[in-house]
Design a protein around this motif. Sequence first.
Motif, PDB file in Angstrom:
ATOM      1  N   TYR A  83       0.824  -1.199   0.000  1.00 24.85           N
ATOM      2  CA  TYR A  83       0.000   0.000   0.000  1.00 24.85           C
ATOM      3  C   TYR A  83       0.864   1.256   0.000  1.00 24.85           C
ATOM      4  O   TYR A  83       1.966   1.253   0.528  1.00 24.85           O
ATOM      5  N   ARG A  84       0.308   2.316  -0.588  1.00 22.43           N
ATOM      6  CA  ARG A  84       0.927   3.642  -0.548  1.00 22.43           C
ATOM      7  C   ARG A  84      -0.091   4.613   0.002  1.00 22.43           C
ATOM      8  O   ARG A  84      -1.281   4.461  -0.235  1.00 22.43           O
ATOM      9  N   LEU A  85       0.389   5.607   0.714  1.00 24.58           N
ATOM     10  CA  LEU A  85      -0.499   6.687   1.130  1.00 24.58           C
ATOM     11  C   LEU A  85      -0.917   7.479  -0.103  1.00 24.58           C
ATOM     12  O   LEU A  85      -0.087   7.764  -0.976  1.00 24.58           O
ATOM     13  N   GLU A  86      -2.181   7.813  -0.172  1.00 26.25           N
ATOM     14  CA  GLU A  86      -2.683   8.656  -1.250  1.00 26.25           C
ATOM     15  C   GLU A  86      -2.021  10.025  -1.095  1.00 26.25           C
ATOM     16  O   GLU A  86      -1.684  10.438   0.009  1.00 26.25           O
ATOM     17  N   ARG A  87      -1.796  10.724  -2.200  1.00 27.54           N
ATOM     18  CA  ARG A  87      -0.998  11.958  -2.200  1.00 27.54           C
ATOM     19  C   ARG A  87      -1.482  12.980  -1.167  1.00 27.54           C
ATOM     20  O   ARG A  87      -0.685  13.551  -0.443  1.00 27.54           O
TER      21      ARG A  87
END
Length: 105
Positions: A83-87
């Motif tokens: 997962y990545r943090l949304e911008r």
Amino acid sequence: MTREDLNLFATRFAEFATWSTTKQVDYIAYYLLIQSNTECVTVAEIEQCLSLLDLRPYSRLAVYLSEEVKKKGGRYIKHQKGYRLERSAFDEIRLVVDAEPKRVQ
């Protein structure tokens, strides 16, 4: 990532240990993305950080991340390996982190 580095990050924030678990998870995800300069974080990596910080495990961690991916305006984006943090979530946390003084122990 070492326990010492993670503790230094967490102690920059007053009462980090009393924050909601989801807020702690978001900041830990940010730390992992910045510190390790990786494309994504995994549930296992976040769980390891919670353990290194002597925080209670979050039994709904995988569910939380999955729900945030599916939610309109969610805080995470699903990546092939995690997962990545949304911008906007990433930038929101970055502003708080940058504003916090580094505490000397």
